[in-house]
Design an enzyme around this catalytic site. Structure first.
Site, PDB file in Angstrom:
ATOM      1  CB  CYS A  42      17.697  22.371 108.374  1.00  0.00           C
ATOM      2  SG  CYS A  42      16.811  22.291 109.547  1.00  0.00           S
ATOM      3  CB  CYS A  49      19.388  23.800 111.018  1.00  0.00           C
ATOM      4  SG  CYS A  49      18.857  21.453 111.167  1.00  0.00           S
TER       5      CYS A  49
END
Length: 148
Positions: free
Chosen positions: A69, A72
């Site tokens: 991600c 993230c």
């Protein structure tokens, strides 16, 4: 001396009782000796997460993330900065939803990054999306039930 707060060691999962007025003096786990509230983000497994979310009396902010991600990964340094800012009155941890998909199901996570704030055995609030450190600090301070 102030009343003790229960803190789960995020290394060995032992529950410790720490007087709240001693939080700034770097308390350590009575079992493994790990620091309990040092301003660092700890990686959790599902068992430690379950124990900490049920036992901890200090605010515990958990970042649900995955290595693939992009947002993230971009938020990780901001999350670490917020952890340092709020120590020792709040603790920060993360759990990899790719390695532990059952956690996503348990908490009804549909998108990451997702921050969930826990305290006193309850989920207090959620914040989705990548955020700067200042937003994370504001989020914890506005929702926590303690001096964060």
């Amino acid at each position: 001396m102030s009343a003790p707060a229960k803190l789960t060691c995020l290394e060995c999962a032992a529950v410790n009782r720490v007087p709240t007025d001693k939080l700034t003096s770097g308390p350590k786990c009575g079992i493994c000796g790990a620091k309990l509230s040092d301003g660092k983000v700890k990686a959790l497994d599902p068992a430690t997460l379950a124990k900490a979310t049920k036992s901890d009396q200090l605010p515990l902010l958990v970042d649900f993330w995955a290595p693939w991600c992009g947002p993230c990964r971009m938020m990780a340094p901001q999350f670490e900065q917020a952890a340092r800012s709020l120590a020792p009155h709040a603790r920060f941890a993360k759990i990899d939803t790719q390695d532990f998909p059952q956690v996503s199901q348990k908490f009804g996570i549909r998108g990451i990054p997702l921050l969930i704030l826990f305290q006193n055995g309850q989920e207090i609030a959620r914040l989705s999306g990548a955020r700067p450190a200042a937003d994370i600090v504001t989020f914890v301070r506005s929702h926590a039930k303690a001096k964060a």
